[in-house]
Design an enzyme around this catalytic site. Sequence first.
Site, short mmCIF file in Angstrom:
data_model
loop_
_atom_site.label_atom_id
_atom_site.label_comp_id
_atom_site.label_asym_id
_atom_site.label_seq_id
_atom_site.Cartn_x
_atom_site.Cartn_y
_atom_site.Cartn_z
N TRP A 1 60.57 43.40 36.57
CA TRP A 1 59.38 43.38 37.43
C TRP A 1 59.83 43.02 38.85
O TRP A 1 60.56 42.04 39.03
CB TRP A 1 58.42 42.32 36.88
CG TRP A 1 57.16 42.14 37.64
CD1 TRP A 1 56.35 43.12 38.14
CD2 TRP A 1 56.54 40.89 37.98
NE1 TRP A 1 55.26 42.56 38.76
CE2 TRP A 1 55.36 41.19 38.68
CE3 TRP A 1 56.88 39.55 37.75
CZ2 TRP A 1 54.50 40.19 39.16
CZ3 TRP A 1 56.03 38.58 38.22
CH2 TRP A 1 54.86 38.90 38.92
N ALA B 1 54.02 36.99 29.87
CA ALA B 1 52.86 37.37 30.70
C ALA B 1 51.89 38.26 29.93
O ALA B 1 50.83 38.59 30.45
CB ALA B 1 53.34 38.09 31.96
C1 LIG Z 1 56.51 40.26 33.90
C2 LIG Z 1 55.46 39.47 34.59
N1 LIG Z 1 55.62 38.14 34.72
C3 LIG Z 1 54.71 37.38 35.33
C4 LIG Z 1 53.56 37.91 35.86
C5 LIG Z 1 52.65 36.92 36.53
O1 LIG Z 1 51.39 37.25 36.82
P1 LIG Z 1 50.37 36.21 37.44
O2 LIG Z 1 51.04 35.40 38.47
O3 LIG Z 1 49.30 37.07 37.99
O4 LIG Z 1 49.87 35.34 36.31
C6 LIG Z 1 53.35 39.31 35.77
C7 LIG Z 1 52.18 39.95 36.36
O5 LIG Z 1 52.08 41.12 36.59
C8 LIG Z 1 54.32 40.09 35.12
O6 LIG Z 1 54.19 41.41 34.98
#
Ligand SMILES: Cc1ncc(COP(=O)(O)O)c(C=O)c1O
Length: 404
Positions: free
Chosen positions: A130, A213
């Site tokens: 990501w 997540a």
């Molecule tokens: C792999 C991954 N980790 C963490 C997150 C954290 O999302 P948030 O900060 O919106 O809770 C996301 C959100 O898209 C994600 O895809």
Amino acid sequence: MLEHLDRLPPDPILGVMAAFRADADPRKVDLGVGVFRDDAGETPVMRAVREAERELLARQTTKTYVAAAGNAGFNEAMERLVLGQGHAALTSGRLRTIQAPGGCGALRLGAELILRAAPDTVVHVSTPTWANHVPLLSNCGLKLERYPYFDPATGDVAFDAMLGALDRLPPRAVVLLHASCHNPTGADLEDAQWRELLGVVRRRSLLPFIDIAYQGLGRGAAEDAYAARLFCTELPEVLVAVSCSKNFGLYRERTGALHVLSATPAAADAAISQLMRIARGLYSMPPDHGAAIVHAILGDGRLRKAWEEELDAMRSRIQQLRAAAVQRLTVTCPGKDFGYIARQRGMFSYLGVDVQAVRELRERHHVYMMDDSRINVAGLRMDNIGYFAQAVGQVVGQGQPREG
Ligand SMILES: Cc1ncc(COP(=O)(O)O)c(C=O)c1O
């Protein structure tokens, strides 16, 4: 002073979102932004969330600060949700949790903690990962490196290459692992592969940093937490960053947590004291509302059941869309094997086409995805999946469509 600042390009996802919004064609399909959508194309407030929220607002008498580590009831509920009732780590006295502003906040807190423990640490992330993992983990000053993860030829995890690379790391290297629903590839490790990976992590004395997540959106809530449960049983130290954005639909409420498993209760106390100090210097206190909602849902049998049912329905919808997409793409693109889309889990998959094709899909067919061809499968609807497959067929299809 500020006039010397360089103007930065916008985040690629914002560009895709803006272009989609500006497109007036009624057939347009948004597979860009990573949010769950129902069959009406909406990202709804979950029923249990709506109900918990109503009750909370009625009974809330103050808006005063909660605590540096956030809502203690939420933190405990998250420990049980992630690790499962009765997990050894819960009774070991070695686990501590701090509420965080979303999974992003939890990842950043974890990175800051690692920096304080050992500033020369290198964090290893998957290729690909990501995009936001990179700034979240490195902006504090940690170095980042990559390990191989995905085999585009099969659509599966390149497990031997991954294991081989991790087996060459020096002790105390940090390995960022996606617990399930890998973003962006959708390719996850099987349980047996997690057990094999555990062997390497232990032999090499690596520190796993697990990012959860999408708990509940892959195989199921317990299954998606398999790696965290296994590693927290078997290892002295583990970090787990949790997001409630997708599985509770709480995106903008910024709800998440960081769990830290330490080797001893005293080390765990030191870690949480450091984390509270770090949080104080970053944002002081986490936002209350989302955590209060999750706490209320997980602590009430009826609300919890309603939440679990809705989460199950979300997961089924994604699985059905995956199967339907493969079925249609097989007809419109007979020369290409899209079977991997049905094997993969969670919201994301690569369509596996080049940037030229991505542009053509956007400009000629109003189908929007990331430049690397990552699609959010949940952005499809049963009534436009045929249109999507036709468009892909026209852009990348090879050979003549099969009968039927
Ligand atoms: C792999 C991954 N980790 C963490 C997150 C954290 O999302 P948030 O900060 O919106 O809770 C996301 C959100 O898209 C994600 O895809």
